[in-house]
Design an enzyme around this catalytic site. Structure first.
Site, PDB file in Angstrom:
ATOM      1  N   CYS A 252       0.810  -1.219   0.000  1.00 37.90           N
ATOM      2  CA  CYS A 252       0.000   0.000   0.000  1.00 37.90           C
ATOM      3  C   CYS A 252       0.845   1.271   0.000  1.00 37.90           C
ATOM      4  CB  CYS A 252      -0.920  -0.002   1.220  1.00 37.90           C
ATOM      5  SG  CYS A 252      -1.854   1.528   1.426  1.00 37.90           S
TER       6      CYS A 252
ATOM      7  N   TRP B  93      -7.853  -6.780   5.070  1.00 37.13           N
ATOM      8  CA  TRP B  93      -6.448  -7.178   5.055  1.00 37.13           C
ATOM      9  C   TRP B  93      -6.298  -8.264   6.107  1.00 37.13           C
ATOM     10  CZ3 TRP B  93      -3.122  -4.874   1.591  1.00 37.13           C
ATOM     11  CH2 TRP B  93      -3.486  -3.630   1.063  1.00 37.13           C
TER      12      TRP B  93
ATOM     13  N   ARG C 211     -14.300   0.450   4.376  1.00 34.53           N
ATOM     14  CA  ARG C 211     -13.183  -0.467   4.186  1.00 34.53           C
ATOM     15  C   ARG C 211     -12.157  -0.249   5.293  1.00 34.53           C
ATOM     16  NH1 ARG C 211      -9.881   0.833   0.614  1.00 34.53           N
ATOM     17  NH2 ARG C 211     -10.766   2.782  -0.143  1.00 34.53           N
TER      18      ARG C 211
ATOM     19  N   THR D 190      -8.682   0.306   6.280  1.00 40.54           N
ATOM     20  CA  THR D 190      -7.550   0.755   5.465  1.00 40.54           C
ATOM     21  C   THR D 190      -6.250   0.740   6.264  1.00 40.54           C
ATOM     22  OG1 THR D 190      -7.971   3.074   6.053  1.00 40.54           O
ATOM     23  CG2 THR D 190      -9.037   2.228   4.059  1.00 40.54           C
TER      24      THR D 190
ATOM     25  N   TYR E 230      -5.277   6.023  -9.100  1.00 44.93           N
ATOM     26  CA  TYR E 230      -6.471   5.250  -8.756  1.00 44.93           C
ATOM     27  C   TYR E 230      -7.694   5.762  -9.511  1.00 44.93           C
ATOM     28  CZ  TYR E 230      -4.065   2.749  -5.032  1.00 44.93           C
ATOM     29  OH  TYR E 230      -3.211   1.926  -4.326  1.00 44.93           O
TER      30      TYR E 230
END
Length: 322
Positions: free
Chosen positions: A44, A80, A112, A114, A178
């Site tokens: 990431c 994750w 989400r 993150t 992105y």
């Protein structure tokens, strides 16, 4: 993730949920050694820049780190997981999935989970996932724990200019790739593509006459730009359709990237295997020979170790850099 798209098909990243600042004022997160754990994945870019700053400033013995796999778990929700650790759990927090520290802090959390996220070890709750400001906290209020002669990555006299450039880099480069890769309409993709390369062209010109973005020394802005540039050729160029130019095809951006890669804190925290696995095998937007996903073999890392001669642009020698 469907909530992160506008009606015109453009990608709009979710806002951060845990944004309480670090500091010594009422209501702020206290600065304490061994109280926090930084959770990240080397895949990431948002998390990578926090790890670079942590390394450069000598905070590795102050804030511990937990590393999630670059591969998304095969479960219903985006998450994750800590499958790289023994028994598939983080050895300090005892969690299998990143979402656990988010739900521990807010049982109603629906976004989400993150990275990066800072977890308070006293209650195992997520307390800060504000990737946009996290490096600035590490650079300022965490100063009592910086190593001796740590560099100033966010000098006070430059903060306004750094903040302004960081905002541009975020919208047009960091998140810009992105916006290209996740676009759901041709118009949204082409607008993001044009904006991205216009900014890269501008940065190429800027770096023609200065070694780093603000001159002879590395700042927070360089770290933020590095996190995207280092992933560009191996992930974004093909995967996100940012295919007008490779970074290796820019004279000054390519030399600048190699300069940073060879600087302590950058290359050793860059995991190309994790980056490739995440972007080419894990992210579901890639369609690669139907159901068959192929992991790219490159790059040749010796390219990143080649001479760049960027020091010739410096008016003075910075002992931190070499």
């Amino acid at each position: 993730m469907t909530k992160e798209f506008n009606k015109d098909g453009s990608f709009q990243r979710q806002i951060n949920r845990f944004t309480t600042p670090f500091g010594d004022q009422p209501g702020e997160l206290p600065i304490e050694k061994d109280r926090y754990r930084l959770l990240w994945s080397p895949a990431c870019p948002w998390a990578h820049r926090s790890v670079i700053v942590r390394h450069i400033l000598g905070l590795e013995e102050v804030i511990s780190i937990g590393t999630a796999s670059p591969m998304r778990p095969q479960i219903e929700e985006v998450d994750w997981e800590f499958s790289l650790d023994p028994d598939g759990v983080d050895p300090v927090l005892g969690i299998k999935y990143m979402s656990e520290v988010y739900k521990q802090a807010d049982p109603t959390y629906e976004g989400r989970p993150t990275v990066p996220v800072i977890v308070d070890l006293t209650n195992k709750q997520a307390v800060n996932n504000d990737y946009f400001k996290l490096t600035n906290y590490l650079e300022t209020v965490w100063a009592p724990y910086h190593k001796e002669q740590a560099p100033e990555l966010y000098p006070e006299y430059l903060r306004k200019e750094i903040d302004e450039l960081n905002d541009v880099i975020f919208h047009e480069v960091n998140n810009g790739v992105y916006k290209c890769g996740f676009a759901r309409s041709q118009d949204a993709y082409e607008e993001a593509y044009d904006t991205l390369f216009a900014r890269l062209d501008d940065l190429e010109k800027r770096l023609a006459t200065r070694r780093f973005l603000f001159g002879d020394f590395i700042t927070d802005s360089d770290i933020r730009l590095y996190a995207t540039l280092i992933r560009f050729d191996v992930a974004y160029y093909n995967g996100f359709k940012t295919n007008r130019n490779l970074i290796r095809e820019y004279e000054h951006l390519w030399g600048y990237l190699r300069d940073l890669y060879q600087t302590p804190g950058f290359g050793e925290t860059t995991d190309f295997d994790a980056i490739k696995m995440h972007y080419h095998l894990s992210i579901t937007i890639f369609q690669n020979n139907g159901d068959v996903k192929i992991l790219p073999k490159g790059p040749d890392l010796m390219l990143f170790e080649s001479l760049h001669n960027r020091e010739k642009l410096s008016s003075q020698v910075d002992p931190f850099l070499r």
